[in-house]
Write an enzyme that holds these catalytic residues in place. Structure first.
Site, PDB file in Angstrom:
ATOM      1  N   THR A  79       1.706   3.357  -2.227  1.00 21.90           N
ATOM      2  CA  THR A  79       1.336   4.550  -3.008  1.00 21.90           C
ATOM      3  C   THR A  79       0.121   5.260  -2.426  1.00 21.90           C
ATOM      4  OG1 THR A  79      -0.028   3.223  -4.517  1.00 21.90           O
ATOM      5  CG2 THR A  79       2.271   3.606  -5.156  1.00 21.90           C
ATOM      6  N   GLY A  80      -0.353   4.785  -1.292  1.00 22.42           N
ATOM      7  CA  GLY A  80      -1.540   5.378  -0.683  1.00 22.42           C
ATOM      8  C   GLY A  80      -1.240   6.609   0.150  1.00 22.42           C
ATOM      9  N   TYR A  81      -2.281   7.124   0.775  1.00 26.07           N
ATOM     10  CA  TYR A  81      -2.201   8.375   1.537  1.00 26.07           C
ATOM     11  C   TYR A  81      -1.175   8.291   2.661  1.00 26.07           C
ATOM     12  CZ  TYR A  81      -3.855  12.382   4.278  1.00 26.07           C
ATOM     13  OH  TYR A  81      -3.940  13.559   4.980  1.00 26.07           O
ATOM     14  N   GLY A 135       0.818  -1.207   0.000  1.00 28.10           N
ATOM     15  CA  GLY A 135       0.000   0.000   0.000  1.00 28.10           C
ATOM     16  C   GLY A 135       0.851   1.256   0.000  1.00 28.10           C
ATOM     17  N   GLY A 188       0.731   5.319   3.061  1.00 30.33           N
ATOM     18  CA  GLY A 188       1.799   4.453   2.573  1.00 30.33           C
ATOM     19  C   GLY A 188       2.988   5.201   2.000  1.00 30.33           C
ATOM     20  N   LYS A 194     -10.672  -5.398  11.539  1.00 29.94           N
ATOM     21  CA  LYS A 194      -9.302  -5.287  12.051  1.00 29.94           C
ATOM     22  C   LYS A 194      -9.046  -6.324  13.153  1.00 29.94           C
ATOM     23  CE  LYS A 194      -8.510  -0.465  10.779  1.00 29.94           C
ATOM     24  NZ  LYS A 194      -8.244   0.926  11.223  1.00 29.94           N
TER      25      LYS A 194
END
Length: 313
Positions: free
Chosen positions: A13-15, A11, A17, A139
């Protein structure tokens, strides 16, 4: 010389990440970024991956639809950090991590796994309302799988992401602060905890080789950032030199309005309700199963709420 763990970030490329990749590289870890072949023609993500490579990261292809590729990626490293989205208004993929848990178990070499958590501690939310509790329940399913597999872990509870919450003066649906009006949620006096996303990444990466955080929850609770909505508003008013007009939204009004929204919006609004009407982030003591980040790492100069808010001037 201290030997630093090799880190795989899923992940990336995420906010959050992309910040974890930056922090991992910045703290001297050999850093691997998992990318999916399904990335297709998403040019922004491709260019971000290439920028990571230019900064020294290794790009590793792997797919949650290809278990062998996950196992091969995991075998390259000591620590795995997952930052795939768990936010319904974006994409809710928490249970995909069960495949990553299986890969880590099969590989057998990972010294620590940090699953995608980073918000409210789900272990404290057993009484959460529907439909928002799905986030916490999912979770906890992942946590159980990790612990049943005997995988060493650190869970990170980072509370409120500053960009999403401070930018809107704690109002849902707003990410830029008004200079005219603010809606106060309930009394506006329940305390919440706001953390700069870059600080979340910094503390997270600092914890991965720290024996004090092994098999524990790391709570990120910077003391200067434990504030009520009214206190956040006063900071903004001080910065702009102007008092905002205020109206209030009762809990009944909030819940009635919430139920008129679509499912994804209701999930997020449920979380707002627990934070700003019930004060769920601050009404517990950290026990033996947890540590607080700003106490463990006092050398980190975290961003205060006032410092963060100045960017909107």
């Amino acid at each position: 010389m201290e030997i630093k763990s090799k880190v795989l970030i899923a992940g990336g490329t995420g906010y959050l990440g992309k910040r974890l990749v930056k922090a991992s590289l910045g703290q001297g870890h050999e850093t691997y970024v998992l990318y999916r072949p399904e990335i297709g023609v998403d040019i922004e993500k491709v260019q971000m991956l290439l920028s990571f490579k230019e900064q020294g990261a290794h790009l590793v292809q792997g797919s949650f639809n290809d278990q062998r590729s996950l196992v091969n990626a995991v075998r390259l490293v000591d620590v795995v950090i997952c930052a795939i989205s768990g936010v319904h208004i974006r994409s809710h993929q928490i249970l995909l991590q069960l495949k990553l848990v299986d890969a880590i178990k099969e590989a057998g070499n990972v010294k620590r796994f940090l699953p995608s958590e980073f918000g409210t501690d789900p272990a404290k939310m057993e009484n959460a309302m529907e439909p928002g509790r799905v986030t916490f329940d999912d979770k906890m399913v992942v946590r159980k799988a990790i612990e049943d597999a005997g995988i060493p872990f650190t869970y990170v509870s980072a509370n409120c992401f500053a960009g999403y919450i401070l930018g809107g003066l704690c109002q849902p649906g707003h990410i830029i602060p008004s200079r005219e009006h603010v809606s106060i949620l309930g009394s506006g006096k329940e305390k919440a905890i706001y953390v700069d996303e870059d600080d979340i990444a910094t503390y997270t990466v600092m914890a991965i080789d720290d024996p004090r955080t092994l098999n524990k929850t790391l709570y990120i609770m910077p003391p200067k950032n434990i504030l009520s909505q009214r206190e956040v508003v006063r900071i903004w008013e001080k910065l702009i030199g102007k008092e905002l007009r205020k109206s209030s939204i009762s809990s009944e009004e909030f819940l009635t309005s919430m139920r008129e929204q679509d499912y994804a919006e209701q999930v997020g609004l449920t979380h707002y309700y627990h934070v700003f009407y019930e004060g769920c982030l601050t009404k517990f003591e950290i026990g033996d199963e947890g540590e607080e980040a700003s106490k463990l790492y006092p050398e980190v100069k975290y961003t205060t709420v006032e410092e963060y808010m100045k960017r909107y001037l």
